[in-house]
Motif scaffolding. Sequence first.
Motif, PDB file in Angstrom:
ATOM      1  N   THR A 175       0.800  -1.222   0.000  1.00  0.00           N
ATOM      2  CA  THR A 175       0.000   0.000   0.000  1.00  0.00           C
ATOM      3  C   THR A 175       0.833   1.273   0.000  1.00  0.00           C
ATOM      4  O   THR A 175       0.550   2.205  -0.773  1.00  0.00           O
ATOM      5  CB  THR A 175      -0.961  -0.005   1.203  1.00  0.00           C
ATOM      6  N   PRO A 176       1.869   1.396   0.852  1.00  0.00           N
ATOM      7  CA  PRO A 176       2.647   2.651   0.839  1.00  0.00           C
ATOM      8  C   PRO A 176       3.247   2.960  -0.522  1.00  0.00           C
ATOM      9  O   PRO A 176       3.227   4.116  -0.974  1.00  0.00           O
ATOM     10  CB  PRO A 176       3.743   2.384   1.878  1.00  0.00           C
ATOM     11  N   GLU A 177       3.765   1.932  -1.204  1.00  0.00           N
ATOM     12  CA  GLU A 177       4.360   2.176  -2.509  1.00  0.00           C
ATOM     13  C   GLU A 177       3.312   2.630  -3.516  1.00  0.00           C
ATOM     14  O   GLU A 177       3.551   3.561  -4.298  1.00  0.00           O
ATOM     15  CB  GLU A 177       5.042   0.896  -3.039  1.00  0.00           C
ATOM     16  N   LEU A 178       2.129   1.981  -3.483  1.00  0.00           N
ATOM     17  CA  LEU A 178       1.078   2.347  -4.427  1.00  0.00           C
ATOM     18  C   LEU A 178       0.578   3.762  -4.162  1.00  0.00           C
ATOM     19  O   LEU A 178       0.371   4.546  -5.095  1.00  0.00           O
ATOM     20  CB  LEU A 178      -0.076   1.344  -4.327  1.00  0.00           C
ATOM     21  N   VAL A 179       0.393   4.089  -2.883  1.00  0.00           N
ATOM     22  CA  VAL A 179      -0.043   5.445  -2.532  1.00  0.00           C
ATOM     23  C   VAL A 179       0.998   6.464  -2.974  1.00  0.00           C
ATOM     24  O   VAL A 179       0.668   7.515  -3.540  1.00  0.00           O
ATOM     25  CB  VAL A 179      -0.289   5.552  -1.016  1.00  0.00           C
ATOM     26  N   LEU A 644       8.467  17.206  -3.220  1.00  0.00           N
ATOM     27  CA  LEU A 644       7.133  16.756  -2.822  1.00  0.00           C
ATOM     28  C   LEU A 644       6.938  15.275  -3.119  1.00  0.00           C
ATOM     29  O   LEU A 644       6.255  14.570  -2.368  1.00  0.00           O
ATOM     30  CB  LEU A 644       6.064  17.586  -3.543  1.00  0.00           C
ATOM     31  N   ILE A 645       7.539  14.801  -4.208  1.00  0.00           N
ATOM     32  CA  ILE A 645       7.454  13.376  -4.515  1.00  0.00           C
ATOM     33  C   ILE A 645       8.191  12.567  -3.455  1.00  0.00           C
ATOM     34  O   ILE A 645       7.684  11.570  -2.938  1.00  0.00           O
ATOM     35  CB  ILE A 645       8.026  13.101  -5.922  1.00  0.00           C
ATOM     36  N   MET A 646       9.422  12.988  -3.140  1.00  0.00           N
ATOM     37  CA  MET A 646      10.179  12.325  -2.071  1.00  0.00           C
ATOM     38  C   MET A 646       9.375  12.345  -0.773  1.00  0.00           C
ATOM     39  O   MET A 646       9.229  11.321  -0.086  1.00  0.00           O
ATOM     40  CB  MET A 646      11.503  13.055  -1.850  1.00  0.00           C
ATOM     41  N   PHE A 647       8.876  13.511  -0.416  1.00  0.00           N
ATOM     42  CA  PHE A 647       8.119  13.692   0.821  1.00  0.00           C
ATOM     43  C   PHE A 647       6.904  12.765   0.848  1.00  0.00           C
ATOM     44  O   PHE A 647       6.629  12.114   1.862  1.00  0.00           O
ATOM     45  CB  PHE A 647       7.695  15.156   0.925  1.00  0.00           C
ATOM     46  N   SER A 648       6.184  12.699  -0.248  1.00  0.00           N
ATOM     47  CA  SER A 648       4.969  11.887  -0.312  1.00  0.00           C
ATOM     48  C   SER A 648       5.275  10.404  -0.169  1.00  0.00           C
ATOM     49  O   SER A 648       4.551   9.674   0.524  1.00  0.00           O
ATOM     50  CB  SER A 648       4.237  12.146  -1.632  1.00  0.00           C
ATOM     51  N   ILE A 649       6.332   9.943  -0.829  1.00  0.00           N
ATOM     52  CA  ILE A 649       6.689   8.526  -0.736  1.00  0.00           C
ATOM     53  C   ILE A 649       7.098   8.173   0.686  1.00  0.00           C
ATOM     54  O   ILE A 649       6.703   7.133   1.229  1.00  0.00           O
ATOM     55  CB  ILE A 649       7.816   8.199  -1.734  1.00  0.00           C
ATOM     56  N   PHE A 650       7.864   9.039   1.325  1.00  0.00           N
ATOM     57  CA  PHE A 650       8.270   8.768   2.701  1.00  0.00           C
ATOM     58  C   PHE A 650       7.080   8.803   3.647  1.00  0.00           C
ATOM     59  O   PHE A 650       6.956   7.960   4.546  1.00  0.00           O
ATOM     60  CB  PHE A 650       9.326   9.786   3.145  1.00  0.00           C
ATOM     61  N   VAL A 651       6.189   9.773   3.468  1.00  0.00           N
ATOM     62  CA  VAL A 651       5.010   9.878   4.327  1.00  0.00           C
ATOM     63  C   VAL A 651       4.117   8.653   4.161  1.00  0.00           C
ATOM     64  O   VAL A 651       3.514   8.175   5.134  1.00  0.00           O
ATOM     65  CB  VAL A 651       4.228  11.169   4.017  1.00  0.00           C
ATOM     66  N   ALA A 652       4.036   8.124   2.946  1.00  0.00           N
ATOM     67  CA  ALA A 652       3.180   6.959   2.701  1.00  0.00           C
ATOM     68  C   ALA A 652       3.595   5.767   3.561  1.00  0.00           C
ATOM     69  O   ALA A 652       2.755   4.950   3.955  1.00  0.00           O
ATOM     70  CB  ALA A 652       3.221   6.583   1.218  1.00  0.00           C
ATOM     71  N   PHE A 653       4.880   5.662   3.871  1.00  0.00           N
ATOM     72  CA  PHE A 653       5.345   4.541   4.687  1.00  0.00           C
ATOM     73  C   PHE A 653       4.944   4.687   6.152  1.00  0.00           C
ATOM     74  O   PHE A 653       5.098   3.745   6.927  1.00  0.00           O
ATOM     75  CB  PHE A 653       6.867   4.402   4.564  1.00  0.00           C
ATOM     76  N   MET A 654       4.441   5.845   6.542  1.00  0.00           N
ATOM     77  CA  MET A 654       3.957   6.014   7.908  1.00  0.00           C
ATOM     78  C   MET A 654       2.619   5.319   8.128  1.00  0.00           C
ATOM     79  O   MET A 654       2.140   5.227   9.264  1.00  0.00           O
ATOM     80  CB  MET A 654       3.832   7.497   8.238  1.00  0.00           C
ATOM     81  N   ALA A 655       2.021   4.809   7.045  1.00  0.00           N
ATOM     82  CA  ALA A 655       0.751   4.109   7.182  1.00  0.00           C
ATOM     83  C   ALA A 655       0.933   2.710   7.761  1.00  0.00           C
ATOM     84  O   ALA A 655      -0.046   2.063   8.147  1.00  0.00           O
ATOM     85  CB  ALA A 655       0.055   4.020   5.821  1.00  0.00           C
ATOM     86  N   THR A 656       2.167   2.198   7.825  1.00  0.00           N
ATOM     87  CA  THR A 656       2.418   0.870   8.373  1.00  0.00           C
ATOM     88  C   THR A 656       2.284   0.881   9.892  1.00  0.00           C
ATOM     89  O   THR A 656       2.356   1.935  10.530  1.00  0.00           O
ATOM     90  CB  THR A 656       3.835   0.386   8.007  1.00  0.00           C
ATOM     91  N   LYS A 657       2.132  -0.304  10.476  1.00  0.00           N
ATOM     92  CA  LYS A 657       2.037  -0.417  11.929  1.00  0.00           C
ATOM     93  C   LYS A 657       3.398  -0.572  12.580  1.00  0.00           C
ATOM     94  O   LYS A 657       3.525  -0.400  13.790  1.00  0.00           O
ATOM     95  CB  LYS A 657       1.156  -1.616  12.299  1.00  0.00           C
ATOM     96  N   ASP A 658       4.399  -0.921  11.792  1.00  0.00           N
ATOM     97  CA  ASP A 658       5.741  -1.117  12.335  1.00  0.00           C
ATOM     98  C   ASP A 658       6.287   0.224  12.815  1.00  0.00           C
ATOM     99  O   ASP A 658       6.471   1.149  12.021  1.00  0.00           O
ATOM    100  CB  ASP A 658       6.652  -1.702  11.243  1.00  0.00           C
ATOM    101  N   PRO A 659       6.574   0.369  14.121  1.00  0.00           N
ATOM    102  CA  PRO A 659       7.044   1.665  14.620  1.00  0.00           C
ATOM    103  C   PRO A 659       8.387   2.080  14.038  1.00  0.00           C
ATOM    104  O   PRO A 659       8.670   3.277  13.905  1.00  0.00           O
ATOM    105  CB  PRO A 659       7.140   1.450  16.135  1.00  0.00           C
ATOM    106  N   THR A 660       9.222   1.097  13.669  1.00  0.00           N
ATOM    107  CA  THR A 660      10.525   1.421  13.089  1.00  0.00           C
ATOM    108  C   THR A 660      10.357   2.063  11.728  1.00  0.00           C
ATOM    109  O   THR A 660      10.931   3.123  11.441  1.00  0.00           O
ATOM    110  CB  THR A 660      11.396   0.158  12.974  1.00  0.00           C
ATOM    111  N   ILE A 661       9.565   1.431  10.854  1.00  0.00           N
ATOM    112  CA  ILE A 661       9.332   1.965   9.511  1.00  0.00           C
ATOM    113  C   ILE A 661       8.618   3.307   9.594  1.00  0.00           C
ATOM    114  O   ILE A 661       8.911   4.240   8.840  1.00  0.00           O
ATOM    115  CB  ILE A 661       8.515   0.972   8.664  1.00  0.00           C
TER     116      ILE A 661
END
Length: 739
Positions: A175-179, A644-661
């Motif tokens: 999901t993060p990659e697709l978003v 903004l592209i970099m920012f968006s891709i990194f922010v998308a990974f915050m949707a995971t439950k893993d606190p490290t990621i």
Amino acid sequence: MSTYLHRLAHFSFRRRWLVLGVWLAAAIAAIVIAQASGGKTNDAFTIPGTEAQNASNVLSAKLPAFSGGQSTIVFATADGRLTDPAEKAAVKTAMTKLKAVPQVSNAVDPYLGHLVSANGRVALGQVQWSVQATDVKDANLDAVKAAMRPVQADGIQVEYNGSVYPGWQQKVSETPELVGLVIAFFILMITFGSFAAAGMPILGAIIGVITTLMGITAVASVITIASASTTVALMLGLSCGIDYGLFILSRHRANLLNGMTPEESVPLAMGTAGSSVVFAGLTVIIALSGLSVVGIPFLTAMGLSAAASVAIALLIALTLLPAVLGFAGTRVARFTRIPRFGARAARVARRAAVDPDTTAGAGWARFVVRHRVLVVVGGVALLGVLALPAAKIQLGLPSGASQAADSTQRKAYDLTTEGFGAGFNGALLVVAQDVGSPADTQQIAATLARMPDVAQVTPLAAQNRTSLIRLVPGSGPNDAATAHLVHTLRDDRAAIEGSTGTHILVGGTTASNIDVSSKLSGALPIFLIVVVGLAFVLLTFAFRTVLVPLKSILGFLLSMAAALGAQVATFQWGWGRQLFGITPSETISFLPIIMLAIVFGLSSDYEVFVVSRIKEEFSRHGDARHAVQRGTALSARVVTAAALIMFSIFVAFMATKDPTIKAVGFSFAVGVFLDAFVVRLTLVPAVMAIVGSRVWYHPRWFARHVPDPDIEGQRLEHRLADTETGAGSTAHALTTERT
């Protein structure tokens, strides 16, 4: 360099079918090899040279039954007591079943291990596996869950903790990659106002990421590669791949709109913007490869994996992109007509390409240059305030306390703390070698029990003149008091050993985490010197001046400190915990050094993109202040889109439950945002406007002995202009002669 890139792009444009075929073949080959190799990433890693690793090695050699993974099964009841006959029988029966599970070397029920809380409502069962955590089969973990179902049916709560337990490896979500890709396409549509132009950088990035990830999977069959390596490689492969394609494509479209043919435009865009992309990519690769100096294998693998993803993204931008642009022809310069918002975006994109001096970026550049002193003071003050929390940073590795509240690991951690104390979540393992008799083990255990902040000491096993003793601290695994206890045990080992003639080592997961944090802290200055030094040399060579790379590094340090401050305030202090769904805990010990590598590399990207346009303008007319204003205006739109592209891709990974990621995604996103918008598009042009033409100064000997890479492509444009003039003169002479 610009001449070589021009030739390479010309070849790729003319032989586009060949280039496309080679890249598709490479991607397919990587997929086939990865599937055939059966390689898998994992989270098992070693830390050579640390005492915790030495203790683990001794266990593997002398007490192999205790060198594998461990599981803690937490039983809890809200009504009644676990010491009641019915509850006790159910728990003992379930633990007995575990002894028959393959790969389980021992299972100790709470009653035999004396691990029942004083109120009888919480009990801990211990499972010792005969293999490392990453080698425990999923089927055996499922068997553990099956053995616990009758207990749960009797109304007893069952939760899991330890180095391995049912559900310990979370499924990777796409999901993060697709978003991130959807957001990137939307940003590119706004930037270019064209479907064809928006899709090309993303297409190249996807091919690059597939090739890289399959390559990492194949290599994982030979060496150990941490699972987080693929996440970081994916983040950077997508973002850098899109950014590099965006920068080159932007110059190509401007050429087309100014009347060039595709065959003229593509090589020229590569010879000018491509030079900046090469230096930007090399800086990122150097920064990521610099993780090797830390001396921790899993970080080395992570850095090299991410560096490989950036290198492939760079190669795709230099070869595949010109080939694809050859197939596209002039379609990338056509604006897609979409009703309402899309039509307005197309008009803005057309104006930015044809008349960049009327854009919002040009207005911002004029503002920055006009109010340069106030801008510098304000920007530095803002970053300084954001950086203040970084002074209170506390490093540690994730424990159950940092997991989501609904996870079994977090529930097990909280129940254990409630029933026994936080120290039972992070027991230390004391390994005694050269043990002469059981009395030696008892003497060591008695000495350990008398030490401050020790809650419990239990001898576990003895074999091959080696004893294993479990020591439970009185504080939690990430508390400063526990780290102090570990250092005290090691410093006072002679007193603990006494007259037994033994030699002790302090290990276990908690001690290993403390060793990792200590080693990372010690390696940080060396890493910073090596990476920043190499980048300084590279940028000095690119821009032929000392002041530009010096300014770049100082700006990075500001943005890095501010990003760390935001990380501490959010993930350590808990500001915004409801917004981001996080549990406050220590800052991940390896996060600062990874941030240094990645954010420094990406900040150099934007530095090169902005300053190369400024230098290009300065080379044309020599007016330093006007060059800053014009160069910033020309690069603002593309740098904004890239960031903004970099920012968006990194922010998308915050949707995971893993606190490290989640922490990694947040830190990278904040670092990129601050560096791109506050430093590169604000402080850099303001400082350059203040310094003026002196920023381009270099000694005469430098000009004589160091070759000019022509990063702005000025010599290439002059050579092409001379060639066209010569060709025109020859044609005119032939026409005259015929007449």
